[in-house]
Design an enzyme around this catalytic site. Sequence first.
Site, PDB file in Angstrom:
ATOM      1  N   ASP A 145     -11.706   0.408   2.202  1.00  0.00           N
ATOM      2  CA  ASP A 145     -10.733   0.650   3.280  1.00  0.00           C
ATOM      3  C   ASP A 145     -11.446   0.890   4.616  1.00  0.00           C
ATOM      4  O   ASP A 145     -12.606   1.297   4.645  1.00  0.00           O
ATOM      5  CB  ASP A 145      -9.904   1.901   2.909  1.00  0.00           C
ATOM      6  CG  ASP A 145      -8.563   1.930   3.617  1.00  0.00           C
ATOM      7  OD1 ASP A 145      -8.275   1.014   4.413  1.00  0.00           O
ATOM      8  OD2 ASP A 145      -7.786   2.882   3.369  1.00  0.00           O
TER       9      ASP A 145
ATOM     10  N   GLU B  81       0.859  -1.187   0.000  1.00  0.00           N
ATOM     11  CA  GLU B  81       0.000   0.000   0.000  1.00  0.00           C
ATOM     12  C   GLU B  81       0.894   1.235   0.000  1.00  0.00           C
ATOM     13  O   GLU B  81       1.862   1.310   0.763  1.00  0.00           O
ATOM     14  CB  GLU B  81      -0.908   0.022   1.237  1.00  0.00           C
ATOM     15  CG  GLU B  81      -1.764   1.293   1.285  1.00  0.00           C
ATOM     16  CD  GLU B  81      -2.738   1.355   2.467  1.00  0.00           C
ATOM     17  OE1 GLU B  81      -2.705   0.450   3.331  1.00  0.00           O
ATOM     18  OE2 GLU B  81      -3.512   2.323   2.512  1.00  0.00           O
TER      19      GLU B  81
ATOM     20  N   ASN C  11      -4.505   5.070  -1.939  1.00  0.00           N
ATOM     21  CA  ASN C  11      -5.707   5.601  -1.278  1.00  0.00           C
ATOM     22  C   ASN C  11      -6.303   6.738  -2.099  1.00  0.00           C
ATOM     23  O   ASN C  11      -5.590   7.607  -2.587  1.00  0.00           O
ATOM     24  CB  ASN C  11      -5.343   6.147   0.108  1.00  0.00           C
ATOM     25  CG  ASN C  11      -4.943   5.037   1.059  1.00  0.00           C
ATOM     26  OD1 ASN C  11      -5.792   4.312   1.560  1.00  0.00           O
ATOM     27  ND2 ASN C  11      -3.641   4.888   1.280  1.00  0.00           N
TER      28      ASN C  11
ATOM     29  N   GLU D 294      -6.062  -5.128   8.664  1.00  0.00           N
ATOM     30  CA  GLU D 294      -5.050  -4.062   8.800  1.00  0.00           C
ATOM     31  C   GLU D 294      -4.493  -4.054  10.215  1.00  0.00           C
ATOM     32  O   GLU D 294      -5.193  -4.426  11.164  1.00  0.00           O
ATOM     33  CB  GLU D 294      -5.699  -2.695   8.574  1.00  0.00           C
ATOM     34  CG  GLU D 294      -6.199  -2.450   7.183  1.00  0.00           C
ATOM     35  CD  GLU D 294      -6.666  -0.998   7.029  1.00  0.00           C
ATOM     36  OE1 GLU D 294      -5.885  -0.207   6.487  1.00  0.00           O
ATOM     37  OE2 GLU D 294      -7.783  -0.667   7.456  1.00  0.00           O
TER      38      GLU D 294
ATOM     39  N   GLU E 101      -8.008   2.301  -3.016  1.00  0.00           N
ATOM     40  CA  GLU E 101      -8.693   2.090  -1.738  1.00  0.00           C
ATOM     41  C   GLU E 101      -9.649   3.245  -1.499  1.00  0.00           C
ATOM     42  O   GLU E 101      -9.248   4.411  -1.578  1.00  0.00           O
ATOM     43  CB  GLU E 101      -7.669   2.019  -0.598  1.00  0.00           C
ATOM     44  CG  GLU E 101      -6.779   0.807  -0.677  1.00  0.00           C
ATOM     45  CD  GLU E 101      -5.943   0.620   0.586  1.00  0.00           C
ATOM     46  OE1 GLU E 101      -6.134   1.391   1.551  1.00  0.00           O
ATOM     47  OE2 GLU E 101      -5.103  -0.290   0.590  1.00  0.00           O
TER      48      GLU E 101
HETATM   49  P1  C2E Z   1      -4.996   3.704   5.874  1.00  0.00           P
HETATM   50  O1  C2E Z   1      -5.240   3.778   4.430  1.00  0.00           O
HETATM   51  O2  C2E Z   1      -5.945   2.896   6.678  1.00  0.00           O
HETATM   52  O3  C2E Z   1      -3.507   3.211   6.073  1.00  0.00           O
HETATM   53  C1  C2E Z   1      -3.092   2.360   7.075  1.00  0.00           C
HETATM   54  C2  C2E Z   1      -2.470   3.095   8.181  1.00  0.00           C
HETATM   55  O4  C2E Z   1      -2.201   2.193   9.229  1.00  0.00           O
HETATM   56  C3  C2E Z   1      -1.122   3.713   7.798  1.00  0.00           C
HETATM   57  O5  C2E Z   1      -0.980   4.895   8.576  1.00  0.00           O
HETATM   58  C4  C2E Z   1      -0.153   2.670   8.313  1.00  0.00           C
HETATM   59  O6  C2E Z   1       1.140   3.195   8.585  1.00  0.00           O
HETATM   60  C5  C2E Z   1      -0.822   2.243   9.570  1.00  0.00           C
HETATM   61  N1  C2E Z   1      -0.427   0.904   9.995  1.00  0.00           N
HETATM   62  C6  C2E Z   1      -0.091  -0.136   9.214  1.00  0.00           C
HETATM   63  N2  C2E Z   1       0.209  -1.210   9.955  1.00  0.00           N
HETATM   64  C7  C2E Z   1       0.038  -0.851  11.242  1.00  0.00           C
HETATM   65  C8  C2E Z   1       0.202  -1.536  12.497  1.00  0.00           C
HETATM   66  O7  C2E Z   1       0.547  -2.707  12.572  1.00  0.00           O
HETATM   67  N3  C2E Z   1      -0.086  -0.842  13.626  1.00  0.00           N
HETATM   68  C9  C2E Z   1      -0.483   0.458  13.580  1.00  0.00           C
HETATM   69  N4  C2E Z   1      -0.745   1.087  14.727  1.00  0.00           N
HETATM   70  N5  C2E Z   1      -0.626   1.149  12.409  1.00  0.00           N
HETATM   71  C10 C2E Z   1      -0.375   0.484  11.259  1.00  0.00           C
HETATM   72  P2  C2E Z   1      -0.459   6.218   7.942  1.00  0.00           P
HETATM   73  O8  C2E Z   1       0.622   5.974   6.959  1.00  0.00           O
HETATM   74  O9  C2E Z   1      -0.203   7.148   9.086  1.00  0.00           O
HETATM   75  O10 C2E Z   1      -1.715   6.733   7.123  1.00  0.00           O
HETATM   76  C11 C2E Z   1      -2.863   7.120   7.776  1.00  0.00           C
HETATM   77  C12 C2E Z   1      -3.971   7.333   6.828  1.00  0.00           C
HETATM   78  O11 C2E Z   1      -3.714   8.445   5.972  1.00  0.00           O
HETATM   79  C13 C2E Z   1      -4.237   6.179   5.880  1.00  0.00           C
HETATM   80  O12 C2E Z   1      -4.977   5.190   6.512  1.00  0.00           O
HETATM   81  C14 C2E Z   1      -5.010   6.851   4.777  1.00  0.00           C
HETATM   82  O13 C2E Z   1      -6.350   6.983   5.141  1.00  0.00           O
HETATM   83  C15 C2E Z   1      -4.375   8.237   4.753  1.00  0.00           C
HETATM   84  N6  C2E Z   1      -3.435   8.294   3.651  1.00  0.00           N
HETATM   85  C16 C2E Z   1      -2.130   7.929   3.593  1.00  0.00           C
HETATM   86  N7  C2E Z   1      -1.617   8.148   2.368  1.00  0.00           N
HETATM   87  C17 C2E Z   1      -2.632   8.632   1.616  1.00  0.00           C
HETATM   88  C18 C2E Z   1      -2.743   9.046   0.227  1.00  0.00           C
HETATM   89  O14 C2E Z   1      -1.824   8.978  -0.578  1.00  0.00           O
HETATM   90  N8  C2E Z   1      -3.947   9.539  -0.185  1.00  0.00           N
HETATM   91  C19 C2E Z   1      -5.023   9.617   0.660  1.00  0.00           C
HETATM   92  N9  C2E Z   1      -6.177  10.089   0.205  1.00  0.00           N
HETATM   93  N10 C2E Z   1      -4.956   9.231   1.949  1.00  0.00           N
HETATM   94  C20 C2E Z   1      -3.777   8.734   2.413  1.00  0.00           C
HETATM   95 MG    MG Z   2      -7.156   1.551   6.496  1.00  0.00          MG
HETATM   96 MG    MG Z   3      -5.572   2.612   3.044  1.00  0.00          MG
END
Ligand code: C2E
Ligand code: MG
Ligand code: MG
Length: 692
Positions: free
Chosen positions: A575, A458, A513, A632, A545
């Site tokens: 998602d 992802e 995403n 996730e 997603e």
């Molecule tokens: P998401 O799409 O649900 O992404 C998964 C989030 O969970 C990611 O946080 C990831 O680092 C985190 N994660 C993965 N494995 C674990 C784990 O084992 N434990 C915990 N505590 N967390 C885990 P991240 O990178 O901080 O991203 C947060 C959210 O920001 C994403 O949730 C998504 O909704 C948004 N996001 C990130 N990149 C993009 C993007 O390019 N475009 C858009 N529209 N939204 C984005």
């Molecule tokens: Mg997610």
């Molecule tokens: Mg996601």
Amino acid sequence: MSQAAPYAFAYHQILVAISGSVCLFGTWVGMRHFARARATRGSTRVGWLFLASVGTGAALWASTFISILALDASLNSGFEPVATGVVLLVAIVACFLGFEIGSRHFTLAPEAGGLVIGAGILVMHFIAFKSWHIEGRVEWNSFGVAMTFLLGLGLSALAVNRANRPVTRWCRHGAAVVLAFMICAMHYALTASAATIADPSMLLPAYVIPAHVLGLAVFGAILLVMGSGFSTYVIDMKIRTESADRIHQLSFNDSMTGLPNRIAFNERLAFDAADAHERAQQLAAFSINLDGFKVVNDMFNHSTGDLLLIEVAERMRRRLGPGEFLARQGGDEFLGLQMSGNHPRDAEAFAERIAGVFAQPFQVGDQQVRLTASIGYAIFPVDTPDRDQMLSNARLAMDRGKSKQRGLICRYHQEMDDTARARRALARDLQSAAARGELELHYQLQATLADGKTCGAEALMRWHHPKRGMISPAEFIPLAEETGAIVAMGEWALRTACRDAAEGRIPGTVAVNLSPLQFGRDDLADVIHAILLETGLSPRRLEVEVTESTIMSDQSRGLHILRKLKAMGISVAMDDFGTGYSSLATLHAFPFDKIKLDQSFVKRLPGDAAAAAIVRTVLKLGESLGMPVLAEGIETAAQWEFLRSEGCARGQGYLFARPASLRQLPDAIEAAARFASDEPPAKAFARARAAT
Ligand code: C2E
Ligand code: MG
Ligand code: MG
């Protein structure tokens, strides 16, 4: 010529009493007008300041001369005409300047204003005594004069301080008393510092005004003060009745809920703020916003949404007490006002009462809907000395609460302004972040749970802020959505992820995403199509997603776009499943290629029985709909094992791989391969269980 003995003044008691009364009445009228000036703006404020200074100035002038006349009727004396006029001018100008400064909002404004008035009164007395001629000489005791000056300045600063920082409704009257007392005390301290030596050889100059003529002028000034006091009192009462009538007229203007509308609210706010200032009371403004109402509106239809709003308004209205006011701003936002009795808990209690309205579910047809409201409030003048800022501050507090959790009650604090300012600055920086090359994509590998093999990754956006360093997407994505910057950023993420995948740097499918705002654009499918052509990535290797809220904002349009993408061969994942509102309805409406189970459930596995039951249900649901589930946030071997044994196909989480930059990705892929071959998770789990 023989030296005459110093002459002690023999006060005329009745004139002394009149002088004190005129002074007290004039300062009281002045303080009333001054309070009005504080609560108004622009030309109205200047008008009230003018009235306050003419009233007080004329009273000061009259009382000064009455008290000089009261010194001794037998003393042959007179006054210089020009200087007498100058004294009146000085009194009015000093009061105007003092009140003007005193009604400003900087820290020591009241005290500074008071000092100006005090200094003016001193100058006034100085000129008044200078203009006074007797048949003899006046000798001044310099220590007495100096003490009089200090006393005068201190008391006048205290008077304006009391008027401007009232703690009780009596402070305004206290201010008038202190000011009147100060003038009288100063006058008599000054006369006590003087001794007259009668000298019949010193004749009065011909041009002086005899005492009885001045008496007439003083009488005129008294009439002026009383007239201005009385007429403004009448005008004030009339304005109050008129604005109460107008508020009443405007009151029931929101045709849907029957609540007063925004215009009525503004009128009431202006009226209550002036009243609160006058009575030294507190006024609280509330911003009440329903949480997630848009989703409810989309789920049912708009007329059902309207019925809900009417019911919400009716419930809230029933809870209003005396001195409380409720209006509808529009949409799902309501506004409240409460004139409080100054108890610190009053405003909070009102907010709790309103929040209590939502404790019972609402009935929509045969369904029950639970609603919550986020409430923010600001208190005038404690939190917000400027009444025009009250509502925006209350809204700021409401927004702040809403961003943390639904249904919170939040009071405005100064730091919120600072945070809002910092947020605006961050939003500005974000506009150009992509162009300046500050954005980067990290990739988190995804695995099949049965064998631990990598099946895709992802793409997760990262922002390297030049000053603040790395900023989490949880912070900047919502900001980018608010400002619309997410559209360009999202396109950049799609292009970068497709290019990286096409260059063979990402194993399997790459998931990107999509934000609701990208969905709002008609050209989304065309943009993605162009990116695929440009980068040469096969659509089979791209997955987008989307969250439920993305589709729900305009369901039929959302589904149409998803179908287009699917027709191009791109897979679509749902998602954060389980956190939205209408999960089942959405799943039925569209054949997703994957359901991503939200990490909030996975986190509680395997110990939490409720979470385990939900996860099992989702897995069964996915199975029956033919949609594989990806869990996730898997962090422990126990979670992995639980999910695998329950039939969950895929997983993503720190246990397997953390998000890694493109440079670190080969290492992460290698570590993931070792994880799959050397230490299959089932083995790791068995080992961990044996160890405990
Ligand atoms: P998401 O799409 O649900 O992404 C998964 C989030 O969970 C990611 O946080 C990831 O680092 C985190 N994660 C993965 N494995 C674990 C784990 O084992 N434990 C915990 N505590 N967390 C885990 P991240 O990178 O901080 O991203 C947060 C959210 O920001 C994403 O949730 C998504 O909704 C948004 N996001 C990130 N990149 C993009 C993007 O390019 N475009 C858009 N529209 N939204 C984005
Ligand atoms: Mg997610
Ligand atoms: Mg996601």
